[in-house]
Write an enzyme that holds these catalytic residues in place. Structure first.
Site, PDB file in Angstrom:
ATOM      1  N   LYS A 191       0.646  -1.459  -0.030  1.00  0.00           N
ATOM      2  CA  LYS A 191       0.025  -0.073   0.022  1.00  0.00           C
ATOM      3  C   LYS A 191       0.867   1.170   0.065  1.00  0.00           C
ATOM      4  O   LYS A 191       0.381   2.333  -0.333  1.00  0.00           O
ATOM      5  CB  LYS A 191      -0.954   0.073   1.280  1.00  0.00           C
ATOM      6  CG  LYS A 191      -2.294  -0.908   1.052  1.00  0.00           C
ATOM      7  CD  LYS A 191      -3.243  -0.664   0.462  1.00  0.00           C
ATOM      8  CE  LYS A 191      -4.297  -1.671   0.463  1.00  0.00           C
ATOM      9  NZ  LYS A 191      -5.617  -1.002  -0.268  1.00  0.00           N
ATOM     10  N   SER A 212      -9.061   1.533   8.292  1.00  0.00           N
ATOM     11  CA  SER A 212      -8.576   1.014   9.266  1.00  0.00           C
ATOM     12  C   SER A 212      -7.340  -0.032   8.923  1.00  0.00           C
ATOM     13  O   SER A 212      -6.843  -0.523  10.063  1.00  0.00           O
ATOM     14  CB  SER A 212      -9.740   0.095   9.863  1.00  0.00           C
ATOM     15  OG  SER A 212     -10.219  -0.897   8.774  1.00  0.00           O
ATOM     16  N   GLU A 272      -8.897 -14.196  -3.796  1.00  0.00           N
ATOM     17  CA  GLU A 272      -9.623 -13.659  -2.654  1.00  0.00           C
ATOM     18  C   GLU A 272     -10.007 -14.682  -1.654  1.00  0.00           C
ATOM     19  O   GLU A 272     -10.044 -15.683  -1.763  1.00  0.00           O
ATOM     20  CB  GLU A 272     -11.092 -13.385  -3.493  1.00  0.00           C
ATOM     21  CG  GLU A 272     -11.593 -11.922  -4.112  1.00  0.00           C
ATOM     22  CD  GLU A 272     -12.696 -11.904  -4.490  1.00  0.00           C
ATOM     23  OE1 GLU A 272     -13.260 -10.887  -4.310  1.00  0.00           O
ATOM     24  OE2 GLU A 272     -13.376 -12.741  -5.107  1.00  0.00           O
ATOM     25  N   GLY A 297     -15.582 -13.975   0.913  1.00  0.00           N
ATOM     26  CA  GLY A 297     -15.608 -12.671   0.273  1.00  0.00           C
ATOM     27  C   GLY A 297     -15.278 -12.542  -1.367  1.00  0.00           C
ATOM     28  O   GLY A 297     -14.516 -11.831  -1.676  1.00  0.00           O
ATOM     29  N   ASP A 357     -16.576 -11.358  -4.229  1.00  0.00           N
ATOM     30  CA  ASP A 357     -17.214 -10.473  -4.849  1.00  0.00           C
ATOM     31  C   ASP A 357     -16.749 -10.225  -6.229  1.00  0.00           C
ATOM     32  O   ASP A 357     -17.178  -9.976  -7.216  1.00  0.00           O
ATOM     33  CB  ASP A 357     -17.541  -9.165  -4.048  1.00  0.00           C
ATOM     34  CG  ASP A 357     -16.144  -8.491  -3.666  1.00  0.00           C
ATOM     35  OD1 ASP A 357     -15.500  -9.014  -2.722  1.00  0.00           O
ATOM     36  OD2 ASP A 357     -15.999  -7.435  -4.302  1.00  0.00           O
ATOM     37  N   SER A 370       1.690  -9.892   0.077  1.00  0.00           N
ATOM     38  CA  SER A 370       1.354  -8.293  -0.070  1.00  0.00           C
ATOM     39  C   SER A 370       1.400  -7.641   1.326  1.00  0.00           C
ATOM     40  O   SER A 370       1.746  -6.395   1.234  1.00  0.00           O
ATOM     41  CB  SER A 370       0.012  -8.090  -0.517  1.00  0.00           C
ATOM     42  OG  SER A 370      -1.013  -8.687   0.407  1.00  0.00           O
TER      43      SER A 370
END
Lengths: 317, 317
Positions: free
Chosen positions: A51, A76, A202, A206, A208, A302
């Site tokens: 990130k 968060s 994923e 979850g 999606d 990651s």
């Protein structure tokens, strides 16, 4: 849509600032999985996760007179620390909107990077509205976590490094939540090694992005129950989805037990620390190994931001 | 006495077999300690510790007709796995004499490298005698853990890599038990960067090398009570001590709490796994930081072989 040139520009900005992280290999793993695995160790990135790349690029792109007013972000997780550190490195202020029940260590870490932390009640207050109000009051820019080209371009520099460092890949597996990392890495990989198949990874609970890719449109879900706290997004971003829809070959899933097995392998054999979402791509390779037999496969590790109490609880359960 | 040429020869044998491990750095650590720290990550070495270097070199030096008869070693720790893997890579048999109450995971790991494991009762039997009898019966060579030139030369290749990779060092801190690693790394460092001061690092409860250096002769102690299980030797080896006496500037100590603090720092900030002895050198730097202010200091992170149950218990205590 995100273009490769944006990623190259981001890479130039990040040079000498972000770590050029190593590719790890393991003879044991290759034997176990019957393929050649190249693991990009973004847990060694500054502030412990990929990130940082997107956060830094997003602060760097701002015109100096805009940047001087500071930046705002809500998160968060790792995006909070990424923006906080990026602002600190640019000598500007950062305001991070975090839920009041976030782990104290994360709040402390964000403050440790010099940010002002504004706490909100996640059950009664709207973090996007709070962030927008702060941005408006201060006249400064809000940096979204994934649905934003400068973030996507920054995350893509990780894929660029993989594509440059490992020749003749067959597949790339990138963990995905909002899709910024997956879309950025995919554009970079397709530019340098066009025949490589790119996959998302994923948590099963979850899925999606898998659903969205299958349907050809963005599918929203309830907040998924998974240990992969970096991937509890309810829907992929619009800009990332444009890339994913056109260039990603599939989205693989792994359940929480597989994620823990990957964290355990990383601890016992690689001697490295991964947070659950950081181990998700490796976990999907464990689960879908037959699909990659005899191939050369890159996976992202990651992030590694997890405290020892939670780490112990997960691996001893 | 060990000579630099022996280490260069060992390095040529290990090329392409041992991992050329990375040097890790941390801006946070440098700020904390007020010096520039270069950490040699031997926890990423094959089988998880520097011991592979000496084990492999010791099997490689044998004449083929001797080697073909296999090798024997006694160890409850990393030397066992090092010799087992070295033998496997040479396609010869290994017999490892281990205490029957050694951790099952270590016994399994040693068997996993193809070795025959012979268990003995550490309270009633003499492992040296058992090993010598096996070596005699099989007509094969016993590979001692540290008091042996091929082991010392192999371990010294780690110091060679540090000396080549980090210019203008002021100090090198190497963890020490029997002295093979410290003596090998010291000879390599002094050959390439003669002005660097070399230090040993020991657990406070087992400071026999510090005592020996101070007295100018080998001092034996009772088995020390420390979490640093790789350094529970009762006396430094004769051959290593010749080097240590002549070339080592001092031996630093750290208590178990400091070792745990170093393991915690490695987990939280470096995202890597260290076993207690693997964190000992870093722990001594934590404890003796004022001595190294503004210096360029290399430390060995010598190993990462620890199971998650013990790791959790140590870091949560």
């Amino acid at each position: 849509m995100l273009e490769f040139a944006d990623i190259e520009t981001a890479a130039a900005r990040l040079k000498g600032v972000a770590h050029y992280t190593p590719i790890l290999t393991s003879t044991t793993l290759d034997k176990m999985l019957d393929c050649s695995v190249y693991m990009k160790a973004e847990n060694f990135q500054r502030m412990g996760a990929f990130k940082f790349r997107g956060g830094f690029n997003s602060v760097a792109v701002l015109a100096p007179e805009i940047r001087a007013k500071g930046v705002v972000a809500f998160s968060s997780g790792n995006h909070a620390q990424a923006v906080a550190l990026a602002a600190q490195l640019h000598g500007v202020s950062a305001t991070i909107v975090m839920p009041s029940d976030a782990p104290p260590t994360k709040i402390e870490a964000t403050r440790g990077y010099g940010a002002d932390v504004v706490l909100y009640d996640r059950y009664t207050e709207d973090r996007a509205a709070i962030s927008a109000r702060i941005a408006s009051e201060k006249g400064c820019v809000l940096i979204p976590p994934f649905d934003y080209l400068p973030v996507m371009a920054g995350q893509g520099t990780c894929g660029l490094e993989i594509a440059r460092d490992v020749a003749n890949l067959d597949a790339l597996i990138v963990c995905t939540g909002g899709g910024g990392f997956l879309s950025g890495c995919t554009i970079a990989m397709k530019a340098l090694q066009p025949r490589v198949k790119c996959f998302g990874a994923e948590p099963e609970a979850g899925n999606d992005v898998a659903q969205s890719l299958a349907r050809g449109e963005i599918v929203s879900i309830d907040v998924p129950k998974t240990i992969c706290d970096g991937q509890q997004t309810q829907a992929v971003g619009k800009l990332p989805f444009e890339v994913i829809r056109d260039h990603v070959s599939g989205v693989l899933t792994a359940d929480d037990d597989a994620v823990i097995a990957a964290m355990r392998f990383a601890f016992e054999r690689l001697k490295i620390v991964l947070e659950p979402s950081g181990a998700c791509a490796l976990a999907t390779l464990f689960e879908h190994r037959s699909q990659f037999k005899n191939q050369r496969v890159a996976v992202t590790l990651s992030g590694g931001n997890i405290d020892i109490v939670r780490f112990s609880a997960l691996l001893n359960r």
